[in-house]
Structure formats: structure tokens, C-alpha cells
Design an enzyme around this catalytic site. Structure first.
Site, PDB file in Angstrom:
ATOM      1  N   LYS A  85      -0.115  -0.559  -7.595  1.00 54.06           N
ATOM      2  CA  LYS A  85      -0.294   0.805  -7.084  1.00 54.06           C
ATOM      3  C   LYS A  85       0.090   1.752  -8.215  1.00 54.06           C
ATOM      4  O   LYS A  85       1.275   2.037  -8.436  1.00 54.06           O
ATOM      5  CB  LYS A  85       0.601   0.996  -5.851  1.00 54.06           C
TER       6      LYS A  85
HETATM    7  N1  PPE Z   1      -5.602   0.672  -0.510  1.00 56.88           N
HETATM    8  C1  PPE Z   1      -5.338   1.760  -1.264  1.00 56.88           C
HETATM    9  C2  PPE Z   1      -6.232   2.091  -2.390  1.00 56.88           C
HETATM   10  C3  PPE Z   1      -4.226   2.546  -0.961  1.00 56.88           C
HETATM   11  O1  PPE Z   1      -3.964   3.618  -1.687  1.00 56.88           O
HETATM   12  C4  PPE Z   1      -3.408   2.209   0.153  1.00 56.88           C
HETATM   13  C5  PPE Z   1      -2.221   3.042   0.502  1.00 56.88           C
HETATM   14  C6  PPE Z   1      -3.725   1.060   0.899  1.00 56.88           C
HETATM   15  C7  PPE Z   1      -4.816   0.306   0.520  1.00 56.88           C
HETATM   16  C8  PPE Z   1      -2.863   0.587   2.039  1.00 56.88           C
HETATM   17  O2  PPE Z   1      -1.658   0.047   1.587  1.00 56.88           O
HETATM   18  P1  PPE Z   1      -0.319   0.082   2.428  1.00 56.88           P
HETATM   19  O3  PPE Z   1       0.106   1.499   2.498  1.00 56.88           O
HETATM   20  O4  PPE Z   1       0.620  -0.780   1.698  1.00 56.88           O
HETATM   21  O5  PPE Z   1      -0.648  -0.450   3.784  1.00 56.88           O
HETATM   22  N2  PPE Z   1      -2.361   4.408   0.239  1.00 56.88           N
HETATM   23  C9  PPE Z   1      -1.176   5.219   0.193  1.00 56.88           C
HETATM   24  C10 PPE Z   1      -1.386   6.523  -0.515  1.00 56.88           C
HETATM   25  C11 PPE Z   1      -2.400   7.446  -0.008  1.00 56.88           C
HETATM   26  C12 PPE Z   1      -2.433   8.771  -0.729  1.00 56.88           C
HETATM   27  O6  PPE Z   1      -3.366   9.540  -0.456  1.00 56.88           O
HETATM   28  O7  PPE Z   1      -1.541   9.067  -1.541  1.00 56.88           O
HETATM   29  C13 PPE Z   1      -0.554   5.363   1.574  1.00 56.88           C
HETATM   30  O8  PPE Z   1      -1.166   5.086   2.576  1.00 56.88           O
HETATM   31  O9  PPE Z   1       0.614   5.732   1.614  1.00 56.88           O
END
Ligand code: PPE
Length: 320
Positions: free
Chosen positions: A159
């Protein structure tokens, strides 16, 4: 909607006021996107404020930094404690938490190794990620013309700030065309994920989701939803998903810390299933919110921010 300001931000081991949490314009991160971050939620459960899967998030944070040879200088436990302190010092009950580490100010060329790694933690209230009523009623999305990164280009399991330039292309294209979000395919044309969410499909009572090999973030909500679906007796298959399966599915939904479980009502203007949310999506939402709102934490996913106080009060009960 601007970020809702609170009093303090944790910066490199101390609290500074929100308005003073600044970095130099020649910091490496500004020029080259060199940051590692997390998005974590603290819920106001019936038993008090609790952070969802804190340890898992901090592990992924440290992992993202490691891939880029960055040492965060703090242990997993120290980062967890700093996060809890940040929530407490700002008197927040339910909030979104954004720890971010970045290559800071010193040298300025692509090589990041001479730049210090700094760590900041902010916490603030954040509303519905995909629009008002999205979690309840669903959203209309499109398949993006932008793909996710190919393997051995940008590591999609990390991330990292830079990767969100790709997410921005997906998101902007969707928004200017009147959709709430875009679904990006991977380099081979299989379904990947949204700009900030993982995706799931339900077909004939079986749950499908792309594998991490489809260039998706190994989402912590994704992992949790897989577990909850299994708890409910559904088979969950991680596999390559053809684009047309999106149109044929009975149900499709996004998962993510910010998005929670957001049903998808239509894709490229084709309606998904008969009702939104569909039956399985609804069951999963109920199971998820039963944990984070009701505090029925059968998997031990919640970390109460007043954990110590809780233990104390248990002792008090025993003493009586
Ligand atoms: N894919 C991506 C590309 C992504 O950014 C997130 C989280 C996820 C999947 C889901 O991951 P998880 O949160 O571990 O279930 N995106 C984060 C950031 C969004 C933003 O706009 O900044 C979030 O959901 O916190």
C-alpha cells in the site's frame, strides 16, 4: 468534503497541532510518491471504541515499507500504541486512521536511500466513502479503461503512495462519466479491483473474488469477508474472473476499510441481479456490522482503545 480537522497529529514520536503537521516541499515523497500508508477504522461498538484488525494493518504497513527497503524505526507494538494514543488525545470515538511513512527531506534524486523515513499518524472522522447511502443501497460503477499494474512493475500487494496515481486515473474516469467507481482489470484482462476496494461476486450461492495474483491489494476487509462467508457456509473461490462474469453475477460488491461492504447496483449500465443488496451481500453486511457495531467479536478482530480500563473494571467486578 474537506477532512474534518482534529486537534493533534502524531509526527515522529510527538504530537503536533493539526495545522503544524507539515513537511518540506522538496521532500522525496512529493517528487517520487515514496510513501507507505494504511487506512484503518475505529468503530464505536456497544462495548466502547475499538479498532478493526489493528495488528494486521500495522503488519501490512511494515511489509509495504520493507519492499522499498525502508525502516520505519518503530516496532509493530509501538505503532499500535501510537495509533491508540492519537485517537485518545483527540477524544475520537469512531474514526478513520491514516498512518503514513514517507521518504522525507535531504537528497533529491530518484535514489531514496539517503533520505530519512518519517512516520506520521492522523485520525479523523470520515463519512461514507462511496457516497451517502452507498452501503445501504448500492452504487453504479463501470469497468475502467485503465488496468492495474502488471506483476514485477509496481508491487500491488504493497500500500504505497505512488500506486494511487493509477487509482486516481480509474476514479476520475469513472466520476467524469457519471459512475461512482471504476473496476480495473489486471494486465491479462481478468477482473482486478476498484480504485480503493476489493471486489466480490456471488453466482449461484458461491462467492468469488480475484486472487492477489490479479494485481489486487491483499485487503484486510477482503480477508475478513472471506472468513465471514465461510462462517455462513458459503464456498469462497479465489480465481481469475472474466469480465463478463461481472455482468452475469447474481450479486457484486466492494470491500475495503473505507468502503466497508458496498453493494454494486449496476456495471456499465447493466443491472446486477434482481435486488441490491442481494441476499448474500446482505448476510455478509449483517455479519460484519454485528462485529464492528454490536461488538460480537467472535474472531478477536477488535482492539478496544480502553483495553486497560476494561481489564481494571473486570478486576473490580471480581473484587466485589
Ligand atoms: N484495494 C485498494 C487499491 C485499496 O486502496 C484498498 C483500501 C483496498 C483494496 C481494501 O483494503 P482493506 O482496506 O485492507 O480492506 N483503500 C483504503 C484507502 C482509500 C482511500 O481513498 O484513501 C481504505 O479503504 O482505507
Amino acid at each position: 468534503m474537506a477532512v474534518k480537522k482534529v486537534e493533534k497529529i502524531w509526527m515522529n514520536g510527538k504530537f503536533v497541532s493539526w495545522d503544524e503537521a507539515k513537511i518540506h516541499v522538496l521532500s522525496h515523497v512529493i517528487h517520487y510518491g515514496s510513501s507507505f500508508f494504511e487506512g484503518i477504522r475505529c468503530y464505536k461498538t456497544k462495548n466502547g471504541s475499538a479498532i478493526f484488525r489493528l495488528d494486521e494493518h500495522v503488519k501490512r504497513f511494515i511489509f509495504s515499507a520493507k519492499v522499498f527497503r525502508a525502516d520505519l524505526h518503530y516496532t509493530n507494538d509501538e505503532i499500535c500504541d501510537a495509533i491508540i494514543e492519537t485517537i485518545k488525545v483527540n477524544d475520537l470515538e469512531a474514526c478513520y486512521i491514516r498512518p503514513i511513512a514517507y521518504r522525507a527531506y535531504d537528497d533529491l534524486n530518484v535514489n531514496p536511500l539517503n533520505n530519512p523515513v518519517e512516520l506520521t499518524i492522523a485520525a479523523y472522522e470520515w463519512g461514507s466513502y462511496l457516497g451517502k447511502g452507498a452501503v445501504e443501497g448500492g452504487i453504479d460503477v463501470c469497468v475502467s479503461s485503465w488496468r492495474r499494474s502488471a506483476p514485477d512493475t509496481t508491487p500491488t500487494m504493497t500500500k504505497i503512495g505512488g500506486a494511487y496515481m493509477n487509482s486516481q486515473l480509474i476514479k476520475m474516469e469513472a466520476l467524469v462519466n457519471g459512475y461512482s467507481e471504476g473496476i480495473a482489470l489486471d494486465v491479462n484482462g481478468h477482473v482486478g479491483e476498484g480504485s480503493g476496494e476489493n471486489i466480490f461476486l456471488v453466482q449461484d450461492n458461491t462467492v468469488y473474488t480475484p486472487g492477489v495474483y490479479n494485481a489486487v491489494l491483499a485487503g484486510i476487509t477482503r480477508k475478513s469477508v472471506i472468513q465471514l462467508a465461510k462462517d455462513l457456509g458459503y464456498e469462497v473461490i479465489e480465481t481469475n474472473i472474466m469480465r463478463e462474469m461481472l455482468y452475469l453475477a447474481d450479486e457484486v460488491f466492494f470491500t475495503g476499510t473505507a468502503a466497508e461492504i458496498t453493494p454494486i447496483r449496476s456495471i456499465d449500465k447493466l443491472l446486477v441481479g434482481k435486488v441490491t443488496p442481494g441476499k448474500v451481500t446482505k448476510e455478509l453486511q449483517l455479519a460484519f456490522f454485528d462485529i464492528v457495531k454490536e461488538g460480537n467479536d467472535k474472531h478477536g478482530w477488535l482492539r478496544y482503545i480502553d483495553g486497560d480500563k476494561k481489564i481494571l473494571s473486570l478486576e473490580n467486578i471480581k473484587a466485589r
